[in-house]
Design a protein around this motif. Structure first.
Motif, PDB file in Angstrom:
ATOM      1  N   ARG A 117       0.832  -1.209   0.000  1.00 28.43           N
ATOM      2  CA  ARG A 117       0.000   0.000   0.000  1.00 28.43           C
ATOM      3  C   ARG A 117       0.865   1.258   0.000  1.00 28.43           C
ATOM      4  NH1 ARG A 117      -1.595   2.927   4.207  1.00 28.43           N
ATOM      5  NH2 ARG A 117      -3.283   4.374   3.874  1.00 28.43           N
ATOM      6  N   GLN A 118       1.899   1.266   0.825  1.00 24.12           N
ATOM      7  CA  GLN A 118       2.785   2.439   0.897  1.00 24.12           C
ATOM      8  C   GLN A 118       3.504   2.666  -0.431  1.00 24.12           C
ATOM      9  OE1 GLN A 118       1.596   4.190   3.434  1.00 24.12           O
ATOM     10  NE2 GLN A 118       3.676   4.760   3.955  1.00 24.12           N
ATOM     11  N   ALA A 119       4.028   1.602  -1.026  1.00 24.07           N
ATOM     12  CA  ALA A 119       4.745   1.745  -2.295  1.00 24.07           C
ATOM     13  C   ALA A 119       3.817   2.253  -3.392  1.00 24.07           C
ATOM     14  CB  ALA A 119       5.366   0.410  -2.693  1.00 24.07           C
ATOM     15  N   ARG A 120       2.610   1.710  -3.450  1.00 22.67           N
ATOM     16  CA  ARG A 120       1.656   2.173  -4.466  1.00 22.67           C
ATOM     17  C   ARG A 120       1.226   3.610  -4.216  1.00 22.67           C
ATOM     18  NH1 ARG A 120      -1.431  -3.347  -4.499  1.00 22.67           N
ATOM     19  NH2 ARG A 120      -0.273  -4.400  -6.152  1.00 22.67           N
ATOM     20  N   ARG A 121       1.007   3.952  -2.960  1.00 23.32           N
ATOM     21  CA  ARG A 121       0.572   5.309  -2.631  1.00 23.32           C
ATOM     22  C   ARG A 121       1.627   6.330  -3.038  1.00 23.32           C
ATOM     23  NH1 ARG A 121       1.510   8.898   1.110  1.00 23.32           N
ATOM     24  NH2 ARG A 121       2.804   7.521   2.357  1.00 23.32           N
ATOM     25  N   VAL A 122       2.877   6.059  -2.695  1.00 28.16           N
ATOM     26  CA  VAL A 122       3.948   7.002  -3.045  1.00 28.16           C
ATOM     27  C   VAL A 122       4.140   7.054  -4.552  1.00 28.16           C
ATOM     28  CG1 VAL A 122       6.411   7.479  -2.813  1.00 28.16           C
ATOM     29  CG2 VAL A 122       5.097   6.803  -0.812  1.00 28.16           C
ATOM     30  N   SER A 123       4.031   5.916  -5.230  1.00 30.02           N
ATOM     31  CA  SER A 123       4.177   5.901  -6.695  1.00 30.02           C
ATOM     32  C   SER A 123       3.078   6.706  -7.377  1.00 30.02           C
ATOM     33  CB  SER A 123       4.132   4.471  -7.229  1.00 30.02           C
ATOM     34  OG  SER A 123       5.289   3.785  -6.881  1.00 30.02           O
ATOM     35  N   GLU A 124       1.849   6.577  -6.883  1.00 31.08           N
ATOM     36  CA  GLU A 124       0.717   7.216  -7.546  1.00 31.08           C
ATOM     37  C   GLU A 124       0.500   8.666  -7.131  1.00 31.08           C
ATOM     38  OE1 GLU A 124      -2.486   4.587  -6.637  1.00 31.08           O
ATOM     39  OE2 GLU A 124      -1.718   2.999  -7.944  1.00 31.08           O
ATOM     40  N   THR A 125       0.672   8.974  -5.858  1.00 34.90           N
ATOM     41  CA  THR A 125       0.332  10.327  -5.379  1.00 34.90           C
ATOM     42  C   THR A 125       1.544  11.150  -4.983  1.00 34.90           C
ATOM     43  OG1 THR A 125       0.036   9.621  -3.088  1.00 34.90           O
ATOM     44  CG2 THR A 125      -1.896   9.521  -4.529  1.00 34.90           C
ATOM     45  N   GLY A 126       2.731  10.545  -4.979  1.00 34.79           N
ATOM     46  CA  GLY A 126       3.929  11.281  -4.588  1.00 34.79           C
ATOM     47  C   GLY A 126       4.376  12.247  -5.667  1.00 34.79           C
ATOM     48  N   VAL A 127       5.330  13.069  -5.310  1.00 34.45           N
ATOM     49  CA  VAL A 127       5.896  14.037  -6.243  1.00 34.45           C
ATOM     50  C   VAL A 127       7.014  13.341  -7.013  1.00 34.45           C
ATOM     51  CG1 VAL A 127       7.063  16.252  -6.454  1.00 34.45           C
ATOM     52  CG2 VAL A 127       5.339  15.922  -4.677  1.00 34.45           C
ATOM     53  N   ARG A 128       6.932  13.396  -8.327  1.00 28.28           N
ATOM     54  CA  ARG A 128       7.925  12.729  -9.181  1.00 28.28           C
ATOM     55  C   ARG A 128       9.034  13.709  -9.554  1.00 28.28           C
ATOM     56  NH1 ARG A 128       6.843   8.236 -13.555  1.00 28.28           N
ATOM     57  NH2 ARG A 128       8.926   8.126 -14.432  1.00 28.28           N
ATOM     58  N   VAL A 129      10.272  13.305  -9.276  1.00 31.97           N
ATOM     59  CA  VAL A 129      11.441  14.129  -9.583  1.00 31.97           C
ATOM     60  C   VAL A 129      12.562  13.231 -10.095  1.00 31.97           C
ATOM     61  CG1 VAL A 129      10.923  15.932  -7.875  1.00 31.97           C
ATOM     62  CG2 VAL A 129      12.334  13.985  -7.220  1.00 31.97           C
TER      63      VAL A 129
END
Length: 135
Positions: free
Chosen positions: A24-36
């Motif tokens: 869940r954490q990995a998917r959440r960060v992948s989908e809603t995190g800031v991409r840089v």
């Protein structure tokens, strides 16, 4: 024997929950995190032979212009090595920029193993309790 089966079932459920939380954490960060883009860096003073065993540092700039250096969450592999000076795409959690996911190298296998292993332990423990209760 039923007590041991109950303890094993509890441990299995705990493993399932840990694996599900990691996914869940990995998917959440992948989908809603800031991409840089992040710069791959070796540890200072690191010998080349040792660097293959250690995870490199990832350096990136957050939205609020903070420079972050975090340890890469995945190791370098022979097929996909991290070389000093490479750029990789990462997503970070704006609430905690130390929580990053490297795109294309998520390695969700360990979480899935926790879920599958925990489910097998729960199933085996339940089966054992049913057999014991049937006697």
């Amino acid at each position: 024997m039923a007590v041991l089966a109950g303890i094993a079932a509890f441990g299995g459920m705990l493993a399932v929950l840990v694996g599900a939380y990691g996914l869940r954490q990995a998917r959440r960060v992948s989908e809603t995190g800031v991409r840089v883009q992040a710069l791959v860096k070796r540890y200072p003073g690191e010998v080349r032979a040792e660097s293959a065993l250690l995870r490199p540092l990832l350096q990136f700039v957050t939205e609020d212009d903070r420079v972050m250096e975090v340890v890469c969450p995945v190791p370098s592999t022979r097929r996909q090595p991290f070389s000093d000076g490479d750029n990789v795409h990462v997503s970070y959690d704006p609430a905690d920029p130390r929580n990053v996911v490297v795109h294309g190298r998520e390695r969700l296998g360990p979480e899935r193993v926790f879920i599958a292993g925990g489910a097998l332990v729960v199933l085996f423990s339940t089966l054992l309790v049913v057999v014991i209760a049937g006697r």
